[in-house]
Design an enzyme around this catalytic site. Structure first.
Site, mmCIF file in Angstrom:
data_model
loop_
_atom_site.group_PDB
_atom_site.id
_atom_site.type_symbol
_atom_site.label_atom_id
_atom_site.label_comp_id
_atom_site.label_asym_id
_atom_site.label_seq_id
_atom_site.Cartn_x
_atom_site.Cartn_y
_atom_site.Cartn_z
ATOM 1 N N THR A 378 0.831 -1.002 -0.155
ATOM 2 C CA THR A 378 -0.066 0.019 0.020
ATOM 3 C C THR A 378 0.787 1.262 -0.056
ATOM 4 O O THR A 378 0.736 2.189 -0.733
ATOM 5 C CB THR A 378 -0.962 -0.122 1.202
ATOM 6 O OG1 THR A 378 -1.663 -1.105 1.287
ATOM 7 C CG2 THR A 378 -1.905 1.093 1.292
ATOM 8 N N SER A 694 3.047 -29.447 -1.682
ATOM 9 C CA SER A 694 4.528 -29.282 -1.631
ATOM 10 C C SER A 694 5.420 -30.000 -0.470
ATOM 11 O O SER A 694 6.432 -30.089 -0.342
ATOM 12 C CB SER A 694 4.986 -27.918 -1.622
ATOM 13 O OG SER A 694 4.567 -27.307 -0.452
ATOM 14 N N LYS A 737 10.007 -19.632 1.131
ATOM 15 C CA LYS A 737 10.374 -20.760 1.896
ATOM 16 C C LYS A 737 12.093 -20.470 2.330
ATOM 17 O O LYS A 737 12.279 -20.904 3.612
ATOM 18 C CB LYS A 737 10.252 -21.934 1.125
ATOM 19 C CG LYS A 737 8.739 -22.435 0.930
ATOM 20 C CD LYS A 737 8.593 -23.404 0.083
ATOM 21 C CE LYS A 737 7.111 -23.907 -0.150
ATOM 22 N NZ LYS A 737 6.734 -24.957 -0.976
#
Length: 821
Positions: A378, A694, A737
């Protein structure tokens, strides 16, 4: 003008014997627009030469004339089938011949006649006629019918201006029912067909009944008409009264030197319409509405609705644009001042400015910033507006379920307003602002419509040049607007809407990036917000790193900003109480101000445990580390899954177990192990739902570690989807990750080989600290994680080769047989 008048004695008509009428053929004159009745005098006119000659000869010979009405009043070239079969024998009383050849004459009806047959057609028609007998029996019912007709006639005469004044007197002086019915029927304002129907009724009683029905119908029509006129007159008189009073009020105000507020308002709106420089359709709609407004009473409820609509039209920035700052270097400097890193986004904005500089007609792009909370999506929109020197407007779409929020309401609804797109354009004050649609992935839908479908037109540069808001009902051009959308995840955004946007991924920050952002942006901002200066408070790098590592665990910066704000508040209190004048925050003071450590990093330092494998997961809040735990117990090969696992994740466990059983011989695991044990797979943080494919590699490694009693290598985590053939498929979110693994102290990551292209996006800081090992099959996973190699039995290979040779031999023998044949 010279007119010739020829008269005959009217008494001859009364004295003509009816036998004379039927003794020889009489001349037939077709007439239009009226029906002649017996005993009544009626004016007629003819202009056609042969009919004027007919009237002349009939008048000179003193013979009666057959008057028959045309069926089709518009037809000119008549045949004998174009007139009614029943008419009236008439005697010409007076004739006027005009210079133009036309003839006007008075005719008196003698008797009803009916054509038997035509005897001549040239130069005009002559026919043999008969006089039908009229059925009449005097009775009380007939007398009652006559009285009723006279009463109704008296009422009709008062209401109908077209009826002559002496009609009522003539009717009261008529004693014969037949003549009374004919007199009233000839004067009523009814159709030619209805009058002809009366003429063809030879039963006097039926004729009276028919006339009675006609006069009753005419009375109802006249009474209804009088009521409508009365209502209209009263309404008109009220309007006239209001108009006169308003004019008098204007005159009084003029004498007193005051002005009429409504007139001033109308003139003010006219000027605003001129200044607004609207498109043609919007200008036409506004002028039409202004014209309506000028004729309305200001006290009317509709006046406010119309006035509000005009306000919206004239105050929209139809032709107001801000000039873009096309200095690329200056814009780059502004972006760097507001945000650290985010080079991809900055590069895209600078490219757009470069294109605008070369082509001013370039349509605004539709950008979609996707990333975890707190990464600056934003605030980046505000920086873009500042860098381009444009107005900025933010619209939050989180939880919006009503389509009218985007397109507005129709003006027929009470309290209707335009949609938030048009409202934002008006608040921005220009037709080319930076318009941020925040949280586009959290739009809902219900019975009030689908807001995401309404956004399809808004977020398409090929369509939004004619955006139609329901309230305005005129098109507004949105092509100059730069739309920016933000989202945490892409999965919940409809595919057709996502296709219209250019997606830019904003990943989470590393610890070093957070440290740099905290020193450059967060600490100075918090000092200012809490009334402190750099002389009152300073942070050491170790203190900030401690806050990042032990008090926050996130991809963004929100919690870090909160914790720094907490420290600033506590120091501000001490400064205000004059306990201290300045303070240098160290790791020891961090623990004093923020309390016990909230997040522990020791899980990455644990001694590897059999059946426990760290896996990497990706959520809307960034990357996470999950420990997949597997255990076995005596039983009957049941499988239990816990930890709020979704259907896809459950299928990954089943796939991993099936593949492990298929290669158990190669790992030295006895088949009885699977039939005599129950297995339990658990993923901690059981209160949090989890799903996705995954974790398949991690599930397999956990079960393989349990079955072989082998722990995995220390400081290792992994990710990847598994198949029943032992292949490792690619996954998403590798960078997020990797960030989670880096924060947890992981030193080695096993990842799918097909994701090697994603390594370019991972910061060098992480690449230097973590070893990334690509794996293509489960063999690679077992070798790197557990140090195991699959034993491939030679016997199976020989059997396969032998079967292949047998197939080749069979095919060769078949080929030889074909050649022989």
């Amino acid at each position: 003008m010279i007119m010739e008048i020829i008269s005959t004695d009217s008494e001859k008509a009364a004295n003509i014997d009816k036998k004379v009428l039927t003794s020889e053929p009489i001349s037939i004159l077709p007439i239009k627009t009226t029906v002649v009745f017996p005993s009544l005098v009626m004016p007629l006119m003819v202009a056609e030469a042969r009919y004027t000659k007919l009237v002349d000869e009939t008048l000179m010979d003193g013979k009666p004339l057959g008057l028959f009405t045309q069926k089709d009043q518009e037809k000119e070239n008549l045949t004998i089938d174009d007139i009614y079969n029943v008419g009236v024998a008439g005697h010409i009383l007076k004739m006027l011949r005009f210079p133009d050849g036309s003839v006007r004459f008075l005719v008196q009806g003698i008797s009803r006649i009916k054509i038997e047959k035509f005897v001549e057609t040239e130069p005009f028609w002559k026919a043999k006629i008969e006089i039908p007998e009229e059925a009449f029996v005097e009775s009380i019912e007939t007398e009652a019918l006559m009285r009723n007709v006279l009463e109704q006639l008296a009422k009709v005469t008062k209401l109908a201006p077209y009826l002559p004044d002496d009609l009522q007197v003539s009717a009261y002086n008529t004693n014969e029912p037949s003549k009374l019915a004919d007199l009233i029927a000839s004067n009523l304002n009814v159709s030619i067909a209805e009058k002809q129907e009366i003429l063809e009724l030879f039963d006097v009683k039926k004729r009276l009944l028919k006339v009675n029905m006609m006069i009753n119908k005419e009375l109802q029509v006249l009474e209804t008409s009088r009521k409508i006129q009365t209502d209209a007159a009263s309404e008109m008189s009220k309007s006239q009264r209001d108009y006169i009073l308003r004019e008098q009020l204007k005159a009084i105000k003029k004498e007193l030197g005051e002005t009429d507020d409504q007139l001033v308002e109308i003139e003010d709106l006219k000027k605003k319409i001129e200044i607004a420089n609207m498109p043609d359709d919007a200008r036409e709609a506004s002028e039409k509405e202004l014209n309506r407004l000028s004729k309305m009473n200001p006290a009317a409820a509709e006046y406010t609705v119309s006035r509000t609509y005009l306000d919206w039209l004239v105050n929209l920035p139809w032709s107001i644009s801000t000039e873009d700052m096309l200095d690329i270097k200056a814009a780059h400097k502004v972006l760097n001042e507001d945000h650290y890193d985010l080079e991809k986004v900055k590069e895209r904005i600078l490219e757009y400015l470069a294109f605008r500089k070369l082509n001013s007609d370039l349509k605004g792009p539709i950008l979609c910033f996707v990333g975890p909370p707190g990464v600056g999506k934003t605030s980046l929109g505000i920086s873009i507006a500042r860098a381009m020197d444009r107005k900025f407007f933010r619209m939050s779409l989180g939880g919006v379920r009503d389509e009218a929020e985007v397109r507005g309401h129709r003006r027929t609804y009470i309290g209707a307003l335009p949609g938030r797109i048009i409202q934002g354009i008006r608040k921005a004050g220009s037709n080319n602002p930076v318009f941020m649609l925040d949280e586009v992935d959290k739009i809902g839908q219900d019975f009030r419509g689908d807001p995401s479908s309404a956004l399809l037109e808004v977020l398409d540069p090929e369509q939004n040049f004619s955006f139609a808001d329901h309230y305005l009902d005129v098109n507004f051009d949105l092509t100059k607007v730069m739309f920016i959308t933000t989202a945490n995840i892409l999965e919940t955004i409809p595919a057709v809407l996502l296709d219209r946007m250019e997606v830019i991924i904003l990943p989470g920050y590393t610890d070093l990036e957070k440290l740099a952002i905290a020193k450059k942006f967060l600490v100075p901002r918090n000092l200012t917000d809490h009334g402190l200066t750099s002389k009152n408070l300073a942070f050491t790098d170790k203190a900030i790193k401690l806050v990042i590592a032990d008090y926050t665990r996130e991809s963004g910066l929100r919690n870090l900003n909160r914790e720094l704000g907490t420290i600033c508040r506590k120091v501000a209190r001490k400064v205000a109480e004059e306990e201290v004048k300045s303070m240098n925050v160290t790791p020891k003071l961090v623990e004093e101000f923020l309390g016990p450590v909230k997040f522990f990093q020791d899980f990455a330092e644990k001694t590897p445990t059999v059946g426990v494998v760290p896996g990497l997961a990706w959520t809307s809040a960034g990357g996470e580390i999950l420990f997949i735990e597997a255990t076995a117990m005596p039983g009957k090969k049941d499988l239990k899954l816990t930890g709020q696992l979704g259907d896809v994740m459950k299928e990954s466990v089943l796939t991993a177990l099936s593949y492990l059983r298929s290669i158990s011989d190669q790992l030295g695991i006895e088949q009885s192990y699977f039939t005599t044990h129950d297995f339990h797979v658990h993923v901690p943080a059981g209160a949090t739902p989890k799903d996705g494919p995954s974790a398949g590699v991690t599930m397999f490694t956990s079960l393989a570690s349990l079955a072989t009693n082998t722990p995995i290598a220390p400081y290792m985590a992994m990710t990847g989807e598994i198949t029943l053939r032992g292949e490792v498929l690619p996954i998403g979110g590798l960078k997020q990750k990797a960030l989670a693994a880096f924060r947890a102290g992981i030193k080695t990551i096993l990842f799918p080989k097909k994701n090697e292209r994603d390594l370019r996006e991972i910061p060098k800081e992480i690449m230097n600290k973590i070893t990334f090992i690509p794996v293509e099959t489960i063999d690679d996973v077992l070798e790197n994680a557990l140090g195991l190699k699959l034993k491939k039995p030679a016997s199976k290979g020989k059997k396969v080769k032998a079967s292949v040779k047998n197939i080749k031999k069979k095919s060769d023998s078949k080929a030889k047989k074909k050649k022989r044949s």
